[in-house]
Write an enzyme that holds these catalytic residues in place. Structure first.
Site, short mmCIF file in Angstrom:
data_model
loop_
_atom_site.label_atom_id
_atom_site.label_comp_id
_atom_site.label_asym_id
_atom_site.label_seq_id
_atom_site.Cartn_x
_atom_site.Cartn_y
_atom_site.Cartn_z
N ASN A 87 0.57 -1.07 0.23
CA ASN A 87 0.22 0.01 -0.04
C ASN A 87 1.19 1.10 0.01
O ASN A 87 1.63 1.60 1.00
CB ASN A 87 -0.97 0.20 1.18
CG ASN A 87 -1.77 1.02 1.83
OD1 ASN A 87 -1.50 1.86 0.49
ND2 ASN A 87 -2.15 1.04 2.52
N TRP A 88 1.14 2.06 -1.05
CA TRP A 88 1.68 3.34 -1.40
C TRP A 88 1.45 4.05 -0.78
O TRP A 88 1.95 5.21 -0.49
CB TRP A 88 2.43 3.44 -2.39
CG TRP A 88 2.85 1.91 -3.44
CD1 TRP A 88 3.46 1.18 -2.99
CD2 TRP A 88 3.72 2.65 -4.72
NE1 TRP A 88 4.28 0.40 -3.77
CE2 TRP A 88 3.74 0.94 -4.82
CE3 TRP A 88 3.08 3.36 -5.75
CZ2 TRP A 88 4.28 1.04 -6.19
CZ3 TRP A 88 3.96 2.96 -6.97
CH2 TRP A 88 4.99 1.77 -7.51
N LYS A 89 0.24 4.19 -0.44
CA LYS A 89 -0.74 5.39 0.48
C LYS A 89 -0.24 6.63 -0.13
O LYS A 89 0.30 6.42 -1.83
CB LYS A 89 0.29 5.50 1.72
CG LYS A 89 -0.01 4.41 2.82
CD LYS A 89 0.38 4.80 3.27
CE LYS A 89 -0.21 2.83 4.43
NZ LYS A 89 0.10 3.36 6.37
N HIS B 41 -8.87 0.76 5.12
CA HIS B 41 -8.26 1.68 5.58
C HIS B 41 -8.24 2.33 6.89
O HIS B 41 -9.06 3.46 6.64
CB HIS B 41 -7.10 1.82 4.53
CG HIS B 41 -5.65 1.77 5.50
ND1 HIS B 41 -5.31 2.78 6.26
CD2 HIS B 41 -4.14 0.83 5.20
CE1 HIS B 41 -3.67 2.18 5.87
NE2 HIS B 41 -3.52 1.27 5.88
N GLU C 71 -6.57 4.88 8.02
CA GLU C 71 -6.41 5.93 7.69
C GLU C 71 -7.35 6.31 6.68
O GLU C 71 -7.90 7.87 7.33
CB GLU C 71 -5.37 5.95 6.41
CG GLU C 71 -3.74 6.48 7.25
CD GLU C 71 -2.73 5.18 6.75
OE1 GLU C 71 -2.56 5.55 5.84
OE2 GLU C 71 -1.69 4.97 7.26
N GLU D 109 -5.47 -5.36 10.30
CA GLU D 109 -3.67 -4.21 11.03
C GLU D 109 -4.36 -3.52 11.79
O GLU D 109 -5.17 -3.06 11.76
CB GLU D 109 -4.60 -2.85 9.78
CG GLU D 109 -3.86 -3.42 8.35
CD GLU D 109 -3.10 -2.93 7.11
OE1 GLU D 109 -2.16 -2.81 6.80
OE2 GLU D 109 -3.46 -1.66 7.20
N GLY E 133 3.28 2.12 10.73
CA GLY E 133 4.31 3.46 10.50
C GLY E 133 4.48 3.54 12.20
O GLY E 133 5.28 4.34 12.03
N SER F 117 4.48 -2.07 10.71
CA SER F 117 5.23 -2.76 10.34
C SER F 117 6.37 -3.45 10.42
O SER F 117 6.67 -4.23 11.03
CB SER F 117 5.85 -2.21 12.33
OG SER F 117 4.94 -0.20 12.10
P1 13P Z 1 3.49 0.48 7.41
O1 13P Z 1 3.60 -0.79 7.16
O2 13P Z 1 4.33 1.35 6.76
O3 13P Z 1 3.62 -0.20 9.21
O4 13P Z 1 2.06 1.06 7.00
C1 13P Z 1 0.85 -0.82 7.54
C2 13P Z 1 0.18 -0.12 6.08
O5 13P Z 1 -0.70 0.53 7.08
C3 13P Z 1 -0.50 -0.94 4.94
O6 13P Z 1 -1.96 -0.90 4.30
#
Ligand code: 13P
Length: 249
Positions: A9-11, A94, A96, A166, A172, A212
């Protein structure tokens, strides 16, 4: 048989030139595992990614979509628009999107239904917050998220669902769930789906862990019996790290 999957997931990262550079590196990389590889760039880079990855086994997913098919929804994108640029998988729910854009499980149920009726595959994300875990409510929170967003779909639709657990406190932060914490939650998730839908659905359901995941912890997490892969944020932005995770099976 459950499919192994590693999705990046590149966000809101990677503009056009960074997308091109990262995908060129991924194309050259050596894959030693049999995991499905999926990358999820921003909307603006989807068509570019599909074109660059033509003829490879790397798949492209979107990070979000709207539940409506068309209409007055400024800034939004529908399932058919995604299909139109060659994208057949979408991340929904997600954390976020839930926390920054107030997406509720009821609204997410509509998105899932719209994705399925648009013939898309869904990577459905969910997970508890730190306060839920500290107060021992994490199993209940996850049960509620799953039941509200997914338990109205037909048994057959589960062929097009990938789950991604998640825990919000691990995203993160550099703080991963321990392999034992991931396993006990994944087992809980699988048994919930089993209670509702039975054996056929459950035995082919892939449940990914996200939060993470890095090259140095992927192997241990992926070796848990109910963990079928990962949804990777930060580490998916680097080709070597992403491939080390893909090859950690
Ligand atoms: P990180 O791997 O940066 O913790 O992010 C996980 C994530 O939100 C994947 O959708």
């Amino acid at each position: 048989m459950r499919t192994k999957i590693v999705a990046g997931n590149w966000k809101m990262n990677n503009d056009s030139s960074a997308t091109s550079a990262l995908l060129q590196e991924l194309k050259k990389a050596n894959q030693t595992s049999n995991a499905r590889r999926i990358v999820a760039p921003a909307f603006t880079q989807l068509a570019q990614a599909v074109k660059l990855l033509e003829g490879t086994t790397i798949e492209v997913a979107a990070q979000n979509m709207n539940a409506a098919t068309s209409g007055a929804f400024t800034g939004e994108v529908s399932a058919s628009m995604l299909k139109g640029v060659g994208v057949a998988t979408v991340i929904i729910g997600h954390s976020e999107r839930r926390s920054l854009y107030n997406e509720t499980d009821v609204a997410l149920a509509e998105k899932v239904a719209a994705a399925l009726s648009g013939n898309m595959e869904v990577i459905f994300c969910f997970g508890e917050e730190l306060s839920d875990r500290k107060s021992g409510r994490h199993f209940d929170v996850v049960s509620h998220q799953l039941k509200t967003a997914l338990f109205e779909i037909t048994p057959d639709s589960w062929k097009h669902i990938i789950l991604a657990y998640e825990p919000v406190w691990a995203i993160g932060t550099g703080e991963t769930a321990s392999p034992e914490q991931a396993q006990e939650m994944h087992a809980h998730i699988r048994s919930l789906v089993h209670q509702q839908y039975g054996e056929t659905v459950t035995t082919s359901l892939s449940i990914l862990y996200g939060g993470s995941v890095k090259p140095n912890n992927a192997k241990e997490i992926f070796s848990q019996p109910d963990v079928d892969g990962g949804l990777i944020g930060g580490a998916s932005l680097n080709a070597n790290d992403f491939m080390a995770i893909v090859n950690a099976f």
